[in-house]
Design a protein around this motif. Structure first.
Motif, mmCIF file in Angstrom:
data_model
loop_
_atom_site.group_PDB
_atom_site.id
_atom_site.type_symbol
_atom_site.label_atom_id
_atom_site.label_comp_id
_atom_site.label_asym_id
_atom_site.label_seq_id
_atom_site.Cartn_x
_atom_site.Cartn_y
_atom_site.Cartn_z
ATOM 1 N N ASN A 125 27.522 3.460 31.835
ATOM 2 C CA ASN A 125 28.743 4.008 31.235
ATOM 3 C C ASN A 125 28.752 5.533 31.078
ATOM 4 O O ASN A 125 29.752 6.091 30.648
ATOM 5 C CB ASN A 125 29.014 3.331 29.880
ATOM 6 C CG ASN A 125 27.814 3.454 28.950
ATOM 7 O OD1 ASN A 125 26.871 4.185 29.237
ATOM 8 N ND2 ASN A 125 27.837 2.735 27.847
ATOM 9 N N SER A 126 27.659 6.216 31.416
ATOM 10 C CA SER A 126 27.672 7.693 31.392
ATOM 11 C C SER A 126 26.418 8.235 32.068
ATOM 12 O O SER A 126 25.438 7.490 32.269
ATOM 13 C CB SER A 126 27.726 8.232 29.953
ATOM 14 O OG SER A 126 26.484 8.021 29.313
ATOM 15 N N GLY A 127 26.450 9.528 32.353
ATOM 16 C CA GLY A 127 25.255 10.177 32.882
ATOM 17 C C GLY A 127 24.153 10.212 31.836
ATOM 18 O O GLY A 127 22.967 10.082 32.151
ATOM 19 N N THR A 128 24.547 10.388 30.582
ATOM 20 C CA THR A 128 23.580 10.395 29.487
ATOM 21 C C THR A 128 22.814 9.066 29.459
ATOM 22 O O THR A 128 21.580 9.049 29.378
ATOM 23 C CB THR A 128 24.318 10.609 28.137
ATOM 24 O OG1 THR A 128 25.095 11.807 28.229
ATOM 25 C CG2 THR A 128 23.361 10.707 26.977
ATOM 26 N N SER A 129 23.559 7.964 29.561
ATOM 27 C CA SER A 129 22.922 6.642 29.589
ATOM 28 C C SER A 129 21.990 6.520 30.798
ATOM 29 O O SER A 129 20.902 5.943 30.699
ATOM 30 C CB SER A 129 23.973 5.527 29.684
ATOM 31 O OG SER A 129 24.817 5.543 28.576
ATOM 32 N N ALA B 30 22.106 16.706 27.041
ATOM 33 C CA ALA B 30 21.686 15.317 27.290
ATOM 34 C C ALA B 30 20.357 15.245 28.049
ATOM 35 O O ALA B 30 19.559 14.329 27.832
ATOM 36 C CB ALA B 30 22.762 14.561 28.070
ATOM 37 N N THR B 31 20.118 16.199 28.929
ATOM 38 C CA THR B 31 18.858 16.234 29.688
ATOM 39 C C THR B 31 17.674 16.184 28.726
ATOM 40 O O THR B 31 16.679 15.494 28.963
ATOM 41 C CB THR B 31 18.756 17.559 30.494
ATOM 42 O OG1 THR B 31 19.955 17.771 31.222
ATOM 43 C CG2 THR B 31 17.556 17.566 31.410
ATOM 44 N N ILE B 32 17.793 16.948 27.630
ATOM 45 C CA ILE B 32 16.707 17.121 26.674
ATOM 46 C C ILE B 32 16.727 16.028 25.607
ATOM 47 O O ILE B 32 15.695 15.440 25.266
ATOM 48 C CB ILE B 32 16.842 18.525 26.032
ATOM 49 C CG1 ILE B 32 16.727 19.600 27.117
ATOM 50 C CG2 ILE B 32 15.814 18.738 24.933
ATOM 51 C CD1 ILE B 32 17.197 20.974 26.688
ATOM 52 N N PHE C 115 22.993 9.987 37.660
ATOM 53 C CA PHE C 115 24.243 10.694 37.979
ATOM 54 C C PHE C 115 25.254 10.540 36.861
ATOM 55 O O PHE C 115 25.372 9.457 36.275
ATOM 56 C CB PHE C 115 24.868 10.125 39.257
ATOM 57 C CG PHE C 115 24.058 10.410 40.486
ATOM 58 C CD1 PHE C 115 24.268 11.562 41.225
ATOM 59 C CD2 PHE C 115 23.068 9.520 40.893
ATOM 60 C CE1 PHE C 115 23.504 11.826 42.352
ATOM 61 C CE2 PHE C 115 22.297 9.784 42.016
ATOM 62 C CZ PHE C 115 22.520 10.941 42.750
ATOM 63 N N SER C 116 26.002 11.602 36.609
ATOM 64 C CA SER C 116 27.158 11.518 35.727
ATOM 65 C C SER C 116 28.389 11.305 36.596
ATOM 66 O O SER C 116 28.595 12.031 37.573
ATOM 67 C CB SER C 116 27.329 12.816 34.945
ATOM 68 O OG SER C 116 28.600 12.833 34.323
ATOM 69 N N LEU C 117 29.198 10.316 36.239
ATOM 70 C CA LEU C 117 30.488 10.143 36.904
ATOM 71 C C LEU C 117 31.596 10.406 35.883
ATOM 72 O O LEU C 117 32.599 9.705 35.806
ATOM 73 C CB LEU C 117 30.590 8.739 37.527
ATOM 74 C CG LEU C 117 29.417 8.341 38.443
ATOM 75 C CD1 LEU C 117 29.607 6.948 39.024
ATOM 76 C CD2 LEU C 117 29.243 9.344 39.586
ATOM 77 N N TYR C 118 31.327 11.400 35.056
ATOM 78 C CA TYR C 118 32.306 11.896 34.070
ATOM 79 C C TYR C 118 33.516 12.423 34.837
ATOM 80 O O TYR C 118 33.369 13.004 35.917
ATOM 81 C CB TYR C 118 31.600 13.011 33.275
ATOM 82 C CG TYR C 118 32.452 13.786 32.321
ATOM 83 C CD1 TYR C 118 32.986 13.173 31.189
ATOM 84 C CD2 TYR C 118 32.706 15.145 32.527
ATOM 85 C CE1 TYR C 118 33.749 13.901 30.289
ATOM 86 C CE2 TYR C 118 33.461 15.873 31.635
ATOM 87 C CZ TYR C 118 33.993 15.251 30.518
ATOM 88 O OH TYR C 118 34.737 15.961 29.636
ATOM 89 N N TRP C 119 34.690 12.283 34.294
ATOM 90 C CA TRP C 119 35.918 12.540 35.061
ATOM 91 C C TRP C 119 35.985 13.934 35.687
ATOM 92 O O TRP C 119 36.587 14.114 36.743
ATOM 93 C CB TRP C 119 37.156 12.277 34.191
ATOM 94 C CG TRP C 119 37.301 13.232 33.032
ATOM 95 C CD1 TRP C 119 36.792 13.068 31.779
ATOM 96 C CD2 TRP C 119 37.960 14.500 33.034
ATOM 97 N NE1 TRP C 119 37.085 14.145 30.998
ATOM 98 C CE2 TRP C 119 37.818 15.045 31.730
ATOM 99 C CE3 TRP C 119 38.660 15.231 33.987
ATOM 100 C CZ2 TRP C 119 38.333 16.276 31.374
ATOM 101 C CZ3 TRP C 119 39.185 16.478 33.622
ATOM 102 C CH2 TRP C 119 39.023 16.979 32.336
HETATM 103 C C1 LIG Z 1 23.123 18.392 33.850
HETATM 104 C C2 LIG Z 1 23.779 17.273 33.089
HETATM 105 N N1 LIG Z 1 23.030 16.274 32.611
HETATM 106 C C3 LIG Z 1 23.576 15.247 31.943
HETATM 107 C C4 LIG Z 1 24.925 15.162 31.723
HETATM 108 C C5 LIG Z 1 25.483 14.029 30.928
HETATM 109 O O1 LIG Z 1 26.415 13.257 31.653
HETATM 110 P P1 LIG Z 1 27.592 12.474 30.908
HETATM 111 O O2 LIG Z 1 28.541 13.481 30.353
HETATM 112 O O3 LIG Z 1 28.201 11.644 31.987
HETATM 113 O O4 LIG Z 1 26.973 11.645 29.862
HETATM 114 C C6 LIG Z 1 25.758 16.173 32.205
HETATM 115 C C7 LIG Z 1 27.222 16.147 31.972
HETATM 116 O O5 LIG Z 1 27.844 17.142 31.705
HETATM 117 C C8 LIG Z 1 25.170 17.261 32.910
HETATM 118 O O6 LIG Z 1 25.914 18.262 33.387
#
Ligand SMILES: Cc1ncc(COP(=O)(O)O)c(C=O)c1O
Length: 389
Positions: free
Chosen positions: A59-63, A89-91, A185-189
């Motif tokens: 459901n998100s790149g964070t996940s 989110a990386t950290i 991968f983030s598939l954020y809009w």
């Molecule tokens: C480098 C990076 N990592 C992680 C994320 C997190 O992805 P999401 O917003 O889909 O959770 C983003 C989104 O902006 C990002 O740019």
């Protein structure tokens, strides 16, 4: 000139409205809500696009980052090498596993300075989490070589880099997400390839990681036996989102081509301005996707104001380093997270990362999306030129 938008989802929707509505209607008419063929089809197409065996929709790149780190085997107490110049989110996902990030400074390409890996390594280090920022790969040749020599896991934060590639020394061209043990991968809009909301994807060539991630994306459950194997979260990508992303996937290769055309136009138009450095690195091993078109600009904040006043939307990512966020500087919060993370620069262990800090004062992202017209890109160039006189 009307306002030049920084991103423009409405335009993309209008261009393919009938197809999106048809996909929506098809899914809901079938009552195909979770774990249906649309998701499987999207995952297969995504895996094939990245050149990997498995793709697991979330459901998100964070996940996807959390899932990738956990499924690959990062544990509480481990150290993970990554960068400060990134989205939080990386950290945060490293902390949320109970592991500790070590933040490396960046190099000329805004990505991890991989020459610092040796200096940053600790006995507790089990993984590297490189970030492929702005749609350009980190130097994965050097990074993978180091990881193999030291026996480290690699989980790529490929949130911004779907389709970005690098030609390796053996001549093989590899895409983001396909180098390490797993790629998120983030598939954020607003990403180069995003759904209508929040979505993400984890990819891997490793069957064991894929099995574990498939259980972990839904509360640790094996959907076949209905038995639970891990404490986890509900991170599933909805079937409806997958169906809408399947529509977009049909156009993604041509959208990437258009992004590169716009980047070339910016590159040519801005080339003569000595106060501006465009993302032109003269290294033909890399093919960028320009998720963000980021320039380094002198008097950056004044430039942003000028562009705002002249109807050009821009974005600054990021105006201050992640390690200066309240969660690190507020003593109460700071104690909860075990203090400020260790920072490693060319000079060794430091309190600040000089290259990261410099970027925070210099970078600005210009409008970049496939629907941006040549006329709009030309106007942006004209206004940047005008500012510097
Ligand atoms: C480098 C990076 N990592 C992680 C994320 C997190 O992805 P999401 O917003 O889909 O959770 C983003 C989104 O902006 C990002 O740019």
């Amino acid at each position: 000139m009307q306002k030049v938008r920084f991103v423009n989802p409405q335009k993309q929707y209008q261009d393919h409205k009938d197809e999106f509505i048809a996909a929506f209607d098809d899914v809901l008419s079938r009552g195909a809500i979770v774990m249906q063929k649309d998701l499987t089809e999207f995952e297969e197409r995504f895996a094939s696009f990245c050149g990997v065996k498995h793709a697991i929709g979330v459901n998100s790149g964070t996940s996807a980052i959390w899932l990738g780190l956990r499924a690959a085997g990062v544990k509480p107490g481990d150290d993970v090498l990554t960068v400060a110049h990134t989205f939080i989110a990386t950290i945060s996902e490293i902390y949320l596993i109970g592991a500790q990030p070590i933040l490396l400074d960046v190099g000329y390409d805004y990505n991890m300075d991989v020459s610092l890996l040796e200096k940053a390594l600790t006995p507790k280090t089990t993984a590297i989490e490189p970030v492929h920022l702005n749609g350009r790969l980190c130097d994965m040749e050097m990074l993978m070589d180091f990881a193999k020599r030291k026996g480290l896991l690699v989980v790529e934060d490929a949130a911004q880099a779907l389709g970005a590639s690098m030609r390796m020394a053996d001549g093989m061209v590899k895409k983001a997400g396909s180098f390490g043990n797993a790629g998120a991968f983030s598939l954020y809009w607003a990403k180069a390839f995003g759904g209508w909301g929040n979505n993400g994807m984890l990819v891997t060539n490793d069957d064991t990681i894929a099995d574990k991630a498939r259980f972990m994306r839904y509360n640790g459950e094996d959907r076949q036996t209905r038995k639970f194997f891990y404490h986890s979260h509900n991170l599933l990508m909805d079937n409806l989102h997958a169906a809408l992303l399947n529509v977009k996937m049909n156009y993604f290769p041509q959208w990437l081509e258009r992004r590169r055309q716009i980047a070339a136009r910016y590159q040519e138009g801005l080339a003569g301005i000595k106060q501006v450095q465009t993302p032109q690195w003269n290294d033909d091993r890399f093919t960028d996707i320009y998720t963000n078109y980021v320039i380094k600009a002198q008097r950056r904040d004044e430039l942003k104001k000028y562009l705002d006043e002249n109807s050009v939307e821009t974005l600054i990512s990021w105006p201050s380093p992640t390690y200066d966020e309240p969660l690190f500087t507020d003593p109460k919060l700071n104690a909860e997270y075990g203090g400020k993370p260790r920072l490693v620069a060319v000079s060794g262990d430091t309190d600040t990362l000089p290259e990261t800090e410099k970027l925070c004062t210099e970078v600005i992202s210009l409008p970049m999306y496939p629907e941006l017209t040549d006329e709009e890109a030309g106007y942006v160039i004209e206004k940047v030129k005008e500012f510097y006189g």
